[in-house]
Design a protein around this motif. Structure first.
Motif, PDB file in Angstrom:
ATOM      1  N   VAL A  37      12.344  -3.065 -49.871  1.00 40.49           N
ATOM      2  CA  VAL A  37      12.052  -4.208 -50.624  1.00 40.49           C
ATOM      3  C   VAL A  37      10.483  -4.333 -51.313  1.00 40.49           C
ATOM      4  O   VAL A  37      10.683  -4.415 -52.707  1.00 40.49           O
ATOM      5  N   GLY A  38       9.621  -4.117 -50.492  1.00 37.38           N
ATOM      6  CA  GLY A  38       8.226  -4.133 -51.251  1.00 37.38           C
ATOM      7  C   GLY A  38       7.940  -3.103 -52.110  1.00 37.38           C
ATOM      8  O   GLY A  38       7.530  -3.258 -53.086  1.00 37.38           O
ATOM      9  N   ALA A  39       8.559  -1.780 -51.923  1.00 38.43           N
ATOM     10  CA  ALA A  39       8.312  -1.008 -52.805  1.00 38.43           C
ATOM     11  C   ALA A  39       9.084  -1.148 -54.230  1.00 38.43           C
ATOM     12  O   ALA A  39       8.451  -0.757 -55.278  1.00 38.43           O
ATOM     13  N   VAL A  40      10.102  -1.462 -53.963  1.00 40.31           N
ATOM     14  CA  VAL A  40      11.084  -1.791 -55.241  1.00 40.31           C
ATOM     15  C   VAL A  40      10.376  -2.889 -55.996  1.00 40.31           C
ATOM     16  O   VAL A  40      10.085  -2.979 -57.340  1.00 40.31           O
ATOM     17  N   ALA A  41       9.985  -3.826 -55.414  1.00 40.28           N
ATOM     18  CA  ALA A  41       9.292  -5.183 -56.107  1.00 40.28           C
ATOM     19  C   ALA A  41       8.007  -4.543 -56.788  1.00 40.28           C
ATOM     20  O   ALA A  41       7.685  -5.199 -57.828  1.00 40.28           O
ATOM     21  N   GLY A  46       5.880  -6.424 -59.610  1.00 34.72           N
ATOM     22  CA  GLY A  46       5.712  -7.479 -58.631  1.00 34.72           C
ATOM     23  C   GLY A  46       6.326  -8.633 -59.188  1.00 34.72           C
ATOM     24  O   GLY A  46       6.694  -8.805 -60.242  1.00 34.72           O
ATOM     25  N   GLY A  47       5.828  -9.902 -58.743  1.00 33.55           N
ATOM     26  CA  GLY A  47       6.168 -11.121 -58.912  1.00 33.55           C
ATOM     27  C   GLY A  47       7.578 -11.349 -59.113  1.00 33.55           C
ATOM     28  O   GLY A  47       8.714 -10.608 -58.237  1.00 33.55           O
ATOM     29  N   VAL A  48       8.095 -12.273 -59.856  1.00 31.98           N
ATOM     30  CA  VAL A  48       9.452 -12.756 -59.835  1.00 31.98           C
ATOM     31  C   VAL A  48      10.595 -11.561 -60.347  1.00 31.98           C
ATOM     32  O   VAL A  48      11.551 -11.347 -59.759  1.00 31.98           O
ATOM     33  N   ALA A  53      14.833  -7.807 -58.828  1.00 28.97           N
ATOM     34  CA  ALA A  53      15.194  -6.329 -58.635  1.00 28.97           C
ATOM     35  C   ALA A  53      15.569  -5.726 -57.261  1.00 28.97           C
ATOM     36  O   ALA A  53      16.610  -5.256 -57.070  1.00 28.97           O
ATOM     37  N   ALA A  54      14.632  -6.118 -56.551  1.00 33.78           N
ATOM     38  CA  ALA A  54      14.899  -5.906 -54.983  1.00 33.78           C
ATOM     39  C   ALA A  54      16.087  -6.480 -54.548  1.00 33.78           C
ATOM     40  O   ALA A  54      16.870  -5.913 -53.778  1.00 33.78           O
ATOM     41  N   PHE A  55      16.408  -7.927 -54.845  1.00 34.23           N
ATOM     42  CA  PHE A  55      17.438  -8.669 -54.188  1.00 34.23           C
ATOM     43  C   PHE A  55      18.857  -8.099 -54.898  1.00 34.23           C
ATOM     44  O   PHE A  55      19.701  -8.089 -54.130  1.00 34.23           O
ATOM     45  N   VAL A  56      18.800  -7.764 -56.198  1.00 29.88           N
ATOM     46  CA  VAL A  56      20.144  -6.940 -56.723  1.00 29.88           C
ATOM     47  C   VAL A  56      20.330  -5.690 -56.022  1.00 29.88           C
ATOM     48  O   VAL A  56      21.583  -5.618 -55.722  1.00 29.88           O
ATOM     49  N   MET A  58      19.688  -5.204 -52.796  1.00 32.13           N
ATOM     50  CA  MET A  58      20.151  -5.710 -51.295  1.00 32.13           C
ATOM     51  C   MET A  58      21.619  -6.410 -51.442  1.00 32.13           C
ATOM     52  O   MET A  58      22.278  -6.006 -50.743  1.00 32.13           O
ATOM     53  N   ILE A  59      21.964  -7.002 -52.790  1.00 31.83           N
ATOM     54  CA  ILE A  59      23.397  -7.339 -52.867  1.00 31.83           C
ATOM     55  C   ILE A  59      24.266  -5.908 -53.316  1.00 31.83           C
ATOM     56  O   ILE A  59      25.131  -6.149 -52.511  1.00 31.83           O
ATOM     57  N   ALA A  60      23.849  -5.151 -53.841  1.00 31.25           N
ATOM     58  CA  ALA A  60      24.559  -3.898 -53.886  1.00 31.25           C
ATOM     59  C   ALA A  60      24.715  -3.323 -52.298  1.00 31.25           C
ATOM     60  O   ALA A  60      25.933  -2.774 -52.057  1.00 31.25           O
ATOM     61  N   VAL A  61      23.705  -3.199 -51.555  1.00 33.35           N
ATOM     62  CA  VAL A  61      23.856  -2.778 -49.990  1.00 33.35           C
ATOM     63  C   VAL A  61      25.025  -3.552 -49.502  1.00 33.35           C
ATOM     64  O   VAL A  61      25.768  -3.072 -48.633  1.00 33.35           O
ATOM     65  N   ALA A  62      24.755  -4.993 -49.692  1.00 36.76           N
ATOM     66  CA  ALA A  62      25.668  -5.911 -48.807  1.00 36.76           C
ATOM     67  C   ALA A  62      27.094  -5.715 -49.153  1.00 36.76           C
ATOM     68  O   ALA A  62      27.994  -5.879 -48.503  1.00 36.76           O
ATOM     69  N   VAL A  63      27.324  -5.320 -50.705  1.00 36.60           N
ATOM     70  CA  VAL A  63      28.677  -5.146 -50.969  1.00 36.60           C
ATOM     71  C   VAL A  63      29.308  -3.866 -50.499  1.00 36.60           C
ATOM     72  O   VAL A  63      30.415  -4.114 -49.922  1.00 36.60           O
ATOM     73  N   CYS A  64      28.489  -2.778 -50.379  1.00 36.90           N
ATOM     74  CA  CYS A  64      29.012  -1.516 -49.767  1.00 36.90           C
ATOM     75  C   CYS A  64      29.368  -1.741 -48.350  1.00 36.90           C
ATOM     76  O   CYS A  64      30.395  -1.245 -47.828  1.00 36.90           O
ATOM     77  N   ILE A  65      28.364  -2.636 -47.489  1.00 43.73           N
ATOM     78  CA  ILE A  65      28.955  -2.825 -46.162  1.00 43.73           C
ATOM     79  C   ILE A  65      30.054  -3.690 -45.865  1.00 43.73           C
ATOM     80  O   ILE A  65      30.655  -3.710 -45.151  1.00 43.73           O
ATOM     81  N   MET A  66      30.203  -4.568 -46.716  1.00 43.96           N
ATOM     82  CA  MET A  66      31.321  -5.467 -46.812  1.00 43.96           C
ATOM     83  C   MET A  66      32.731  -4.654 -46.879  1.00 43.96           C
ATOM     84  O   MET A  66      33.646  -4.950 -46.371  1.00 43.96           O
ATOM     85  N   PHE A  67      32.707  -3.772 -47.859  1.00 44.29           N
ATOM     86  CA  PHE A  67      33.824  -2.712 -48.130  1.00 44.29           C
ATOM     87  C   PHE A  67      34.124  -1.972 -46.788  1.00 44.29           C
ATOM     88  O   PHE A  67      35.242  -1.614 -46.516  1.00 44.29           O
ATOM     89  N   THR A  68      32.912  -1.356 -46.275  1.00 47.32           N
ATOM     90  CA  THR A  68      33.083  -0.723 -45.089  1.00 47.32           C
ATOM     91  C   THR A  68      33.579  -1.475 -43.921  1.00 47.32           C
ATOM     92  O   THR A  68      34.243  -0.903 -42.948  1.00 47.32           O
ATOM     93  N   ALA A  69      33.110  -2.734 -43.835  1.00 46.78           N
ATOM     94  CA  ALA A  69      33.673  -3.573 -42.686  1.00 46.78           C
ATOM     95  C   ALA A  69      35.115  -3.734 -42.773  1.00 46.78           C
ATOM     96  O   ALA A  69      35.877  -4.012 -41.961  1.00 46.78           O
ATOM     97  N   ALA A  70      35.624  -3.995 -44.166  1.00 44.07           N
ATOM     98  CA  ALA A  70      37.047  -4.041 -44.303  1.00 44.07           C
ATOM     99  C   ALA A  70      37.888  -2.924 -43.747  1.00 44.07           C
ATOM    100  O   ALA A  70      39.048  -3.126 -43.571  1.00 44.07           O
ATOM    101  N   THR A  71      37.309  -1.919 -43.654  1.00 43.39           N
ATOM    102  CA  THR A  71      38.209  -0.594 -42.974  1.00 43.39           C
ATOM    103  C   THR A  71      38.137  -0.584 -41.764  1.00 43.39           C
ATOM    104  O   THR A  71      38.997   0.126 -41.127  1.00 43.39           O
ATOM    105  N   LEU A  72      37.624  -1.276 -41.064  1.00 43.46           N
ATOM    106  CA  LEU A  72      37.567  -1.443 -39.566  1.00 43.46           C
ATOM    107  C   LEU A  72      39.136  -1.876 -38.964  1.00 43.46           C
ATOM    108  O   LEU A  72      39.761  -2.658 -39.651  1.00 43.46           O
ATOM    109  N   ASN A  73      39.371  -1.609 -37.795  1.00 42.21           N
ATOM    110  CA  ASN A  73      40.555  -1.781 -37.066  1.00 42.21           C
ATOM    111  C   ASN A  73      40.731  -3.448 -37.082  1.00 42.21           C
ATOM    112  O   ASN A  73      39.730  -4.126 -36.644  1.00 42.21           O
ATOM    113  N   ARG A  74      41.953  -3.680 -37.099  1.00 43.49           N
ATOM    114  CA  ARG A  74      42.176  -5.060 -36.892  1.00 43.49           C
ATOM    115  C   ARG A  74      42.096  -5.337 -35.360  1.00 43.49           C
ATOM    116  O   ARG A  74      42.195  -4.552 -34.380  1.00 43.49           O
TER     117      ARG A  74
END
Length: 101
Positions: A37-41, A46-48, A53-56, A58-74
């Protein structure tokens, strides 16, 4: 939740090792994530704008994790699998040759 998943997917004999590995990978992930996050910022000036850009990213990574979690067993499938593995583990440990004095 991640500890529940990891410990549920490992056998009784490997749970301590799995929990230790999970702790190590979690710590490394926090360190690497903060550095990333620091490197991307910083690379975006820097600044806002840099942190946006760093949080965008992180959102992309979070969406990938959500799709991966959806494939787990019930839960029903998971509980049935664990009952089968628990029964197999109890058969291994109830034998006369496994008795230690």
């Amino acid at each position: 939740p991640i500890r529940y998943i990891v410990l549920g997917e490992t056998g009784h004999h490997d749970r301590a090792s799995a929990q230790g590995l999970l702790s190590v990978f979690s710590a490394v992930g926090r360190l690497a994530g903060a550095a990333l996050v620091g490197a991307v910022a910083a690379s975006k000036g820097g600044g806002v704008a840099g942190y946006q850009a760093a949080f965008v990213g992180m959102i992309a990574v979070a969406v990938c994790i959500m799709f991966t979690a959806a494939t787990l067993n019930r839960r029903e499938i998971e509980l049935a699998a664990h009952q089968d593995s628990d029964a197999a583990d109890s058969k291994e440990t109830t034998g006369a040759d496994s008795f230690v004095q």
